[in-house]
Design an enzyme around this catalytic site. Structure first.
Site, short mmCIF file in Angstrom:
data_model
loop_
_atom_site.label_atom_id
_atom_site.label_comp_id
_atom_site.label_asym_id
_atom_site.label_seq_id
_atom_site.Cartn_x
_atom_site.Cartn_y
_atom_site.Cartn_z
N HIS A 233 0.79 -1.29 -0.03
CA HIS A 233 0.07 0.07 0.15
C HIS A 233 0.78 1.18 -0.18
CE1 HIS A 233 -3.18 -2.94 0.61
NE2 HIS A 233 -3.70 -2.10 -0.35
N GLU B 34 -10.94 -11.48 -6.09
CA GLU B 34 -9.69 -11.37 -5.52
C GLU B 34 -9.27 -12.65 -4.86
OE1 GLU B 34 -8.66 -8.00 -3.17
OE2 GLU B 34 -10.66 -8.11 -2.00
N ASP C 74 -4.38 -9.27 -5.26
CA ASP C 74 -4.74 -10.41 -4.13
C ASP C 74 -4.94 -11.69 -4.85
OD1 ASP C 74 -4.37 -9.59 -1.62
OD2 ASP C 74 -6.25 -8.23 -1.78
N CYS D 84 -9.08 -3.74 -11.25
CA CYS D 84 -8.64 -2.75 -10.73
C CYS D 84 -7.38 -2.91 -9.73
CB CYS D 84 -9.62 -2.01 -9.52
SG CYS D 84 -10.20 -3.36 -8.26
C1 PEP Z 1 -6.63 -6.10 -5.41
O1 PEP Z 1 -6.30 -6.91 -4.54
O2 PEP Z 1 -6.13 -6.18 -6.52
C2 PEP Z 1 -7.11 -4.74 -4.88
C3 PEP Z 1 -7.39 -3.84 -5.81
O3 PEP Z 1 -7.23 -4.22 -3.72
P1 PEP Z 1 -5.82 -4.20 -2.59
O4 PEP Z 1 -4.78 -3.86 -3.49
O5 PEP Z 1 -6.44 -2.87 -1.86
O6 PEP Z 1 -5.85 -5.38 -1.51
MG MG Z 2 -7.36 -6.75 -2.51
#
Ligand code: PEP
Ligand code: MG
Length: 586
Positions: free
Chosen positions: A189, A438, A462, A509
């Site tokens: 993140h 995911e 994920d 995404c």
């Molecule tokens: C993902 O897992 O691709 C996602 C968009 O969520 P995050 O990166 O917040 O886990």
């Molecule tokens: Mg995710």
């Protein structure tokens, strides 16, 4: 002059940064300031609260350990309760009129010094225990505020072992122009946030904090995954020119991406933004985005009050204001709000029923956490429903793995609607509810989910980690983290085919949506909607207009059928080099 050193890591973004190093060590330093006599009691009360908190943490730790190790911790509790030390601390407060952190540190340092001077190995172990206790109590006493964060000279390049999301935002606001981090990777993140603000970063730079010093000059080249320590004059001239060229090229991409995206063979592709905080909403218009495909709401919890350690559970009003402020920027463009996805590497620094999991990525995460904390979940849902009157809002549910979760979410939404009706608050009748796919299980039961949701979004960050059993933040297994592994592509293809069959929109995404290297694969899989950091949008729109979906489809078949991963990667690299003339980073 020192000899230059070039070190390789994992670059995020394509940018270059040139500057002086600022090393951030997340060590606990006790502040020192004057207090009044009338404040002594309150200071001592703060100490007692920190002691109670420390004891509770140790007891919880003990319960998860086998008895021989748990016994060692019993001595920690004993030391925390030591009345002699408590009295000495109180005397220190009276005699010196300095804050409790300073008083506590001074007393503990006195004992550390005293015991260290006695040559005895069993006492040496006691010193380690006292250090441990001292750090725990100080941590519990200290609330990280803007005032006690380090002052960073503007345009510095920040070097750290690891940083929290709130540290990242703090340093971005302080004017840091690059991050060099020992741990983590592209889907951490911290990397995601740095990318949102177009700040180049390099991860996986083991030991960098022990190699360099504050104010050393450094060049960071995220495109080529390198950091150059002590660059010579030629390097500085060369990289200054590259930096300028990249900036010019980016301006060109933005200029060329004003229109909606279409491939060479006329397929319209929506290109949307991933947002982490409301302050980023301006990037939607700036980078010619078609809307918001993912708004990660956990930063509202992690950063409330702009301060990580002070995180609180946001009220309905705080939620509503953040959604409304984004809608004020983006108007009636699509706005997909993901409900709270705490867990994994987004852990609240406060305890809600103890969110500590031994295996956080497989634990009480996303919708699992929300369905067992309905008050928190419904507070967020009510705010989303209320905001829906002002724009085009979709609700996205993270970490879905069984159909019952969708049923339970819908039940919660209906309850919230009834509550709002009773209160006289309005909401739109047209809110779509979607599943973030995911977890491999969800990808494989997409046909069951499709009957009960309005859209899918593929969370590849994920999905890749769970499919390949490969921690997305552990660079030791980073070589396994492969978004074009045939297993991942087959799962994604199943989701996209099911979505087509049921006429459901499907977006991706995860971070791979914003990497030009993967664009041909995503178009070849049949995706017509990609969501990414806004800064990547102009480049990806330019890439889309250079591609032909029918050719991308053949490429994907060949990649899935390739014997080895190396062969698959070669196929993709060859395709990208041939079809995308302005290839920058493959
Ligand atoms: C993902 O897992 O691709 C996602 C968009 O969520 P995050 O990166 O917040 O886990
Ligand atoms: Mg995710």
């Amino acid at each position: 002059m020192k000899e230059k050193i070039t070190i390789e890591g994992l670059g995020v973004g394509v940018g270059v940064a040139i500057g002086n190093i600022f090393i951030y060590r997340d060590k606990i330093v006790a502040p020192i300031y004057d207090i009044k006599e009338s404040e002594i009691e309150a200071e001592f009360d703060r100490f007692l609260i920190a002691i109670e908190r420390s004891k509770a943490q140790i007891l919880e730790l003990q319960s998860s350990l086998e008895s021989s190790i748990a016994n060692i911790l019993a001595t920690h509790i004993f030391m925390l309760e030591d009345k002699t030390i408590h009295n000495e601390i109180k005397n220190h407060l009276f005699e010196n009129l300095k804050n409790i952190e300073h008083a506590y540190s001074e007393i503990m340092n006195f004992y550390i010094k005293k015991i260290s001077s006695i040559a005895n190995s069993s006492l040496a172990e006691r010193v380690a225990d006292i250090y441990d206790i001292k750090n725990r109590v100080l941590k519990n006493l200290l609330v990280q505020t803007e005032a006690n964060r380090p002052k960073v000279p503007k345009d510095s390049i920040l070097v750290a072992r690891n940083i929290t999301p709130s540290d990242t935002l703090y340093f971005i606001n302080a004017g840091v122009t690059g991050f060099v981090i020992e741990t983590g990777g592209e889907t951490s993140h911290v990397a995601i946030l740095a990318k949102s603000f177009a700040i180049p970063s390099i991860f996986g730079m083991h030991n960098i904090t022990s190699i360099c010093k504050n104010r050393d000059e450094v060049v960071l080249d995220a495109k080529n995954n390198i950091v150059i320590l002590y660059p010579d004059k030629d390097d500085i001239d060369n990289y200054s020119a590259i930096k300028q060229a990249i900036e010019e090229e980016e301006r060109g991409f933005i200029e060329n991406s004003k229109e909606a995206s279409e491939t060479q063979d006329g397929v319209r592709i929506d290109v949307l933004s991933n947002l982490d905080i409301p302050e980023e909403a301006f990037t939607v218009k700036k980078y010619n985005s078609d809307g918001v495909g993912l708004y990660r709401t956990e930063f509202l919890y992690l950063l409330s009050d702009g301060c990580y350690e002070k995180a609180i559970i946001p009220t309905e009003e705080m939620h509503f204001n953040s959604y409304k402020s984004i809608l004020d920027e983006i108007g009636d463009l699509k706005f997909t709000i993901r409900t709270l996805d705490l867990g994994g590497d987004k852990v609240l620094p406060i305890e809600i029923d103890s969110v500590k999991d031994d295996n956080p990525f497989l634990g009480w995460r996303g919708i699992r956490f929300c369905l067992s904390n309905k008050d928190i979940f419904k507070t967020q849902l009510r705010a989303i429903l209320r905001a829906s009157v002002y724009g085009n809002i979709n609700i996205m549910i993270p970490m879905v793995s069984v159909l019952a979760e969708i049923f339970n979410v819908k039940k919660c939404i209906e309850e919230c609607k009834e509550e709002l009706i009773k209160r006289g608050d309005k909401f739109s009748d047209n809110i779509k509810i979607g599943a973030l796919i995911e977890v491999p299980a969800a990808a494989l039961i997409a046909d069951k989910l499709a009957k009960y949701v309005d859209f899918f979004s593929i969370g590849s960050n994920d999905l890749v980690q769970y499919t390949l059993a490969c921690d997305r933040n552990n660079d030791k297994v980073g070589y396994l983290y492969n978004p074009i592994h045939a297993s991942v592509l087959k799962l994604m293809k199943n989701v996209i085919d099911v979505a087509d069959k049921y006429n459901l929109p499907v977006t991706i995404c995860g971070e791979m949506a914003g990497r030009l290297y993967y664009t041909p694969v995503l178009l070849g899989l049949g995706l017509k909607s990609l969501s990414m950091s806004s800064v990547s949008i102009p480049l990806i729109k330019n890439v889309i207009s250079a591609l032909n979906v029918s050719e991308c489809k053949i490429l994907v078949e060949n990649i899935i059928n390739a014997e080895t991963d190396i062969e698959a990667k070669k196929l993709l690299t060859g395709f990208v080099r041939e079809k995308i003339p302005f290839t920058k980073k493959v």
